[in-house]
Design a protein around this motif. Structure first.
Motif, mmCIF file in Angstrom:
data_model
loop_
_atom_site.group_PDB
_atom_site.id
_atom_site.type_symbol
_atom_site.label_atom_id
_atom_site.label_comp_id
_atom_site.label_asym_id
_atom_site.label_seq_id
_atom_site.Cartn_x
_atom_site.Cartn_y
_atom_site.Cartn_z
ATOM 1 N N ARG A 87 0.844 -1.199 0.000
ATOM 2 C CA ARG A 87 0.000 0.000 0.000
ATOM 3 C C ARG A 87 0.879 1.249 0.000
ATOM 4 N NH1 ARG A 87 -3.798 -0.182 4.892
ATOM 5 N NH2 ARG A 87 -5.338 0.873 3.576
ATOM 6 N N GLN A 88 0.424 2.270 -0.707
ATOM 7 C CA GLN A 88 1.164 3.526 -0.739
ATOM 8 C C GLN A 88 0.233 4.671 -0.357
ATOM 9 O OE1 GLN A 88 1.903 5.222 -4.835
ATOM 10 N NE2 GLN A 88 1.412 3.130 -5.474
ATOM 11 N N GLY A 89 0.777 5.617 0.383
ATOM 12 C CA GLY A 89 -0.005 6.776 0.772
ATOM 13 C C GLY A 89 -0.006 7.833 -0.312
ATOM 14 N N PHE A 90 -1.054 8.632 -0.336
ATOM 15 C CA PHE A 90 -1.109 9.767 -1.252
ATOM 16 C C PHE A 90 -1.162 11.031 -0.415
ATOM 17 C CE2 PHE A 90 -3.185 13.070 -3.690
ATOM 18 C CZ PHE A 90 -2.496 13.001 -4.891
ATOM 19 N N PHE A 91 -0.270 11.974 -0.726
ATOM 20 C CA PHE A 91 -0.181 13.225 0.015
ATOM 21 C C PHE A 91 -0.328 14.376 -0.967
ATOM 22 C CE2 PHE A 91 2.593 16.254 2.604
ATOM 23 C CZ PHE A 91 1.582 16.542 3.508
ATOM 24 N N ALA A 92 -1.492 15.018 -0.943
ATOM 25 C CA ALA A 92 -1.815 16.031 -1.951
ATOM 26 C C ALA A 92 -0.820 17.188 -2.004
ATOM 27 C CB ALA A 92 -3.238 16.549 -1.727
ATOM 28 N N PRO A 93 -0.360 17.736 -0.862
ATOM 29 C CA PRO A 93 0.602 18.840 -0.965
ATOM 30 C C PRO A 93 1.871 18.451 -1.718
ATOM 31 C CG PRO A 93 -0.350 18.792 1.219
ATOM 32 C CD PRO A 93 -0.820 17.549 0.521
ATOM 33 N N GLY A 94 2.354 17.225 -1.510
ATOM 34 C CA GLY A 94 3.545 16.787 -2.233
ATOM 35 C C GLY A 94 3.313 16.692 -3.720
ATOM 36 N N ARG A 95 2.152 16.154 -4.104
ATOM 37 C CA ARG A 95 1.817 16.063 -5.530
ATOM 38 C C ARG A 95 1.655 17.454 -6.132
ATOM 39 N NH1 ARG A 95 2.625 12.553 -9.652
ATOM 40 N NH2 ARG A 95 1.328 13.201 -11.400
ATOM 41 N N SER A 96 1.052 18.379 -5.386
ATOM 42 C CA SER A 96 0.905 19.754 -5.875
ATOM 43 C C SER A 96 2.268 20.378 -6.138
ATOM 44 C CB SER A 96 0.140 20.599 -4.849
ATOM 45 O OG SER A 96 -1.192 20.185 -4.719
ATOM 46 N N GLN A 97 3.171 20.201 -5.189
ATOM 47 C CA GLN A 97 4.494 20.792 -5.353
ATOM 48 C C GLN A 97 5.224 20.196 -6.553
ATOM 49 O OE1 GLN A 97 5.296 20.068 -1.059
ATOM 50 N NE2 GLN A 97 6.172 22.109 -1.041
ATOM 51 N N LYS A 98 5.033 18.898 -6.795
ATOM 52 C CA LYS A 98 5.652 18.270 -7.958
ATOM 53 C C LYS A 98 5.117 18.883 -9.245
ATOM 54 C CE LYS A 98 6.315 13.904 -10.449
ATOM 55 N NZ LYS A 98 6.087 14.560 -11.762
ATOM 56 N N ARG A 99 3.797 19.040 -9.317
ATOM 57 C CA ARG A 99 3.210 19.572 -10.555
ATOM 58 C C ARG A 99 3.511 21.057 -10.761
ATOM 59 N NH1 ARG A 99 3.361 16.002 -14.241
ATOM 60 N NH2 ARG A 99 1.477 14.729 -14.552
ATOM 61 N N ILE A 100 3.631 21.790 -9.667
ATOM 62 C CA ILE A 100 4.037 23.194 -9.810
ATOM 63 C C ILE A 100 5.463 23.257 -10.355
ATOM 64 C CG2 ILE A 100 4.610 25.276 -8.491
ATOM 65 C CD1 ILE A 100 2.175 24.563 -6.691
ATOM 66 N N ALA A 101 6.320 22.349 -9.896
ATOM 67 C CA ALA A 101 7.690 22.286 -10.426
ATOM 68 C C ALA A 101 7.695 21.849 -11.881
ATOM 69 C CB ALA A 101 8.533 21.334 -9.579
ATOM 70 N N ASP A 102 6.812 20.901 -12.244
ATOM 71 C CA ASP A 102 6.756 20.398 -13.621
ATOM 72 C C ASP A 102 6.224 21.441 -14.601
ATOM 73 O OD1 ASP A 102 7.632 17.922 -12.745
ATOM 74 O OD2 ASP A 102 5.632 17.018 -12.718
ATOM 75 N N TRP A 103 5.155 22.109 -14.210
ATOM 76 C CA TRP A 103 4.396 22.953 -15.138
ATOM 77 C C TRP A 103 4.586 24.449 -14.914
ATOM 78 C CZ3 TRP A 103 -0.663 19.939 -13.637
ATOM 79 C CH2 TRP A 103 -0.630 18.664 -14.212
ATOM 80 N N GLY A 104 5.028 24.824 -13.700
ATOM 81 C CA GLY A 104 5.028 26.222 -13.315
ATOM 82 C C GLY A 104 3.728 26.559 -12.602
ATOM 83 N N GLY A 105 3.802 27.516 -11.685
ATOM 84 C CA GLY A 105 2.644 27.862 -10.875
ATOM 85 C C GLY A 105 1.457 28.352 -11.682
ATOM 86 N N ALA A 106 1.715 29.159 -12.721
ATOM 87 C CA ALA A 106 0.614 29.720 -13.509
ATOM 88 C C ALA A 106 -0.133 28.624 -14.263
ATOM 89 C CB ALA A 106 1.153 30.768 -14.481
ATOM 90 N N ALA A 107 0.599 27.724 -14.902
ATOM 91 C CA ALA A 107 -0.044 26.651 -15.659
ATOM 92 C C ALA A 107 -0.803 25.703 -14.730
ATOM 93 C CB ALA A 107 0.991 25.881 -16.467
ATOM 94 N N PHE A 108 -0.209 25.419 -13.567
ATOM 95 C CA PHE A 108 -0.886 24.578 -12.579
ATOM 96 C C PHE A 108 -2.213 25.220 -12.178
ATOM 97 C CE2 PHE A 108 -1.677 23.490 -8.080
ATOM 98 C CZ PHE A 108 -1.715 22.108 -8.158
#
Length: 368
Positions: A295-316
């Motif tokens: 089983r793996q946990g999901f942590f929304a803030p971590g995923r958000s930070q990853k996508r902001i890094a991937d896409w940039g804050g504006a695109a996110f």
């Protein structure tokens, strides 16, 4: 006691012990502001915050959700999402009457320490909060929210953080090639996070796995009528699903009995098992060895930070806004607003959610 200024204190070691207490205002230090909390939501997500109030490794340090609004020696103050209006300010750039959406304690007022103040809002820089996930420390001016509509006001605290979590889970599935699953089983499917996940998966273009909502038998008909999932079945009917079809499980409640059935039924054909919340706080979490994946946990803030890094804050932000506005067009048929007022009602709403007796078809909002 006077309920003019109140808060709800929760025992850090026993979250069933909670009491309404007086919370008199204190003088502000430079950089601080006092905000009257206008409206907040009480959802199963808040019970997850209480369960993980003490340090649990979620934040990668020795802090937990109690550390946002209470010092270690004090009772816990439960974080909630809502709107507040500034009543007094000792922070340059913030004035009485300014309104913000964000993270507040379950109380009638909040004292925050403002930093990084700008047209869009500010960041709380209270020392104990600076090492906590940034997404929880940001306060946004209502007028600066690009996807805010007045007609959606009451649905923001009810659905916004939960929808974002569901949307991020759907994004992770797409990013991971759905883990090779042909069907995604979503436990506690009537929860608002689950509905956000089902809605987001349904909007994906092109082929995708079938979504199967798992819920209690009493909820099946009503939940199926919302057309969020491709299918809705009762927990007792999990064994009717084909074990040969690769599957993934998303568990919103941390109910070990359901987890064990799914893992045992699918075995190695269960390609992923993701736990998101712990609203069934008093249930067996199913930590014993199980067939199939870890089983793996999901942590929304971590995923958000990853996508902001991937896409940039504006695109996110643009992606979230588009998804949110589409969801707001259907949210009123998914949940009715159940408005409560005052400290005693706030305590009753917490106890109702903790006991698991809250109506899943309602969004509880409290006006302190």
């Amino acid at each position: 006691m006077s309920t003019a200024n109140w808060a709800i204190d929760i025992d850090r070691d026993d979250i069933a012990r909670a009491e309404l207490v007086a919370d008199p205002p204190a003088p502000l230090a430079p950089g601080q502001l006092c905000a009257r909390i206008d409206l907040y939501a009480m959802t199963a997500n808040n019970i997850t915050y209480a369960v993980f109030g003490k340090p649990s490794g979620l934040f990668g340090n020795d802090q937990g959700y109690w550390d946002f609004f209470a010092d270690r020696e004090a009772p816990g103050r439960l974080p909630v999402w809502g709107f507040a209006t500034v009543t007094e300010s000792a922070a340059d750039g913030i004035a009485a009457g300014d309104r913000f959406y964000g993270y507040y304690p379950m109380a009638s007022e909040a004292v925050l320490t403002a930093g990084n103040i700008g047209p869009g809002g500010f960041t709380d820089v209270t020392p104990r909060r600076t090492t906590l996930p940034p997404i929880y420390n940001q306060y946004q001016r209502i007028e600066a929210l690009p996807d805010y509509r007045a007609a959606d006001h009451d649905y923001w605290p009810v659905f916004r953080p939960l929808f974002l979590t569901g949307w991020l889970i759907a994004d992770q599935f797409e990013d991971e090639g759905d883990y090779g699953a042909a069907q995604i089983l979503i436990a506690s499917a009537s929860s608002k996070t689950a509905i956000g996940l089902g809605f987001s998966l349904a909007r994906r273009p092109g082929p995708r796995p079938e979504t199967i909502g798992l819920t209690s038998r009493a909820n099946v008909v009503n939940l199926a009528a919302q057309h969020v999932y491709d299918r809705v079945i009762a927990y007792e009917d999990i064994m009717t699903l084909s074990p040969a079809a690769p599957a993934a499980l998303v568990d919103m409640a941390g109910n070990g009995a359901v987890t064990r059935v799914v893992h045992s039924h699918f075995g190695n054909n269960l390609k992923a098992s993701i736990i998101v919340g712990k609203s069934h706080w008093d249930a067996d979490a199913g930590q014993a060895a199980l067939p199939g994946p870890e089983r793996q946990g999901f942590f929304a803030p971590g995923r958000s930070q990853k996508r902001i890094a991937d896409w940039g804050g504006a695109a996110f932000g643009q992606k979230i806004a588009a998804a949110w506005l589409a969801f707001m067009d259907v949210a009123p048929r998914l949940a009715r607003i159940d408005r409560r007022s005052g400290g005693a009602a706030a305590l009753a709403a917490y106890r109702e959610m903790l006991s698991g007796t809250a109506d899943p078809g309602a969004g509880i909002i409290v006006a302190p």
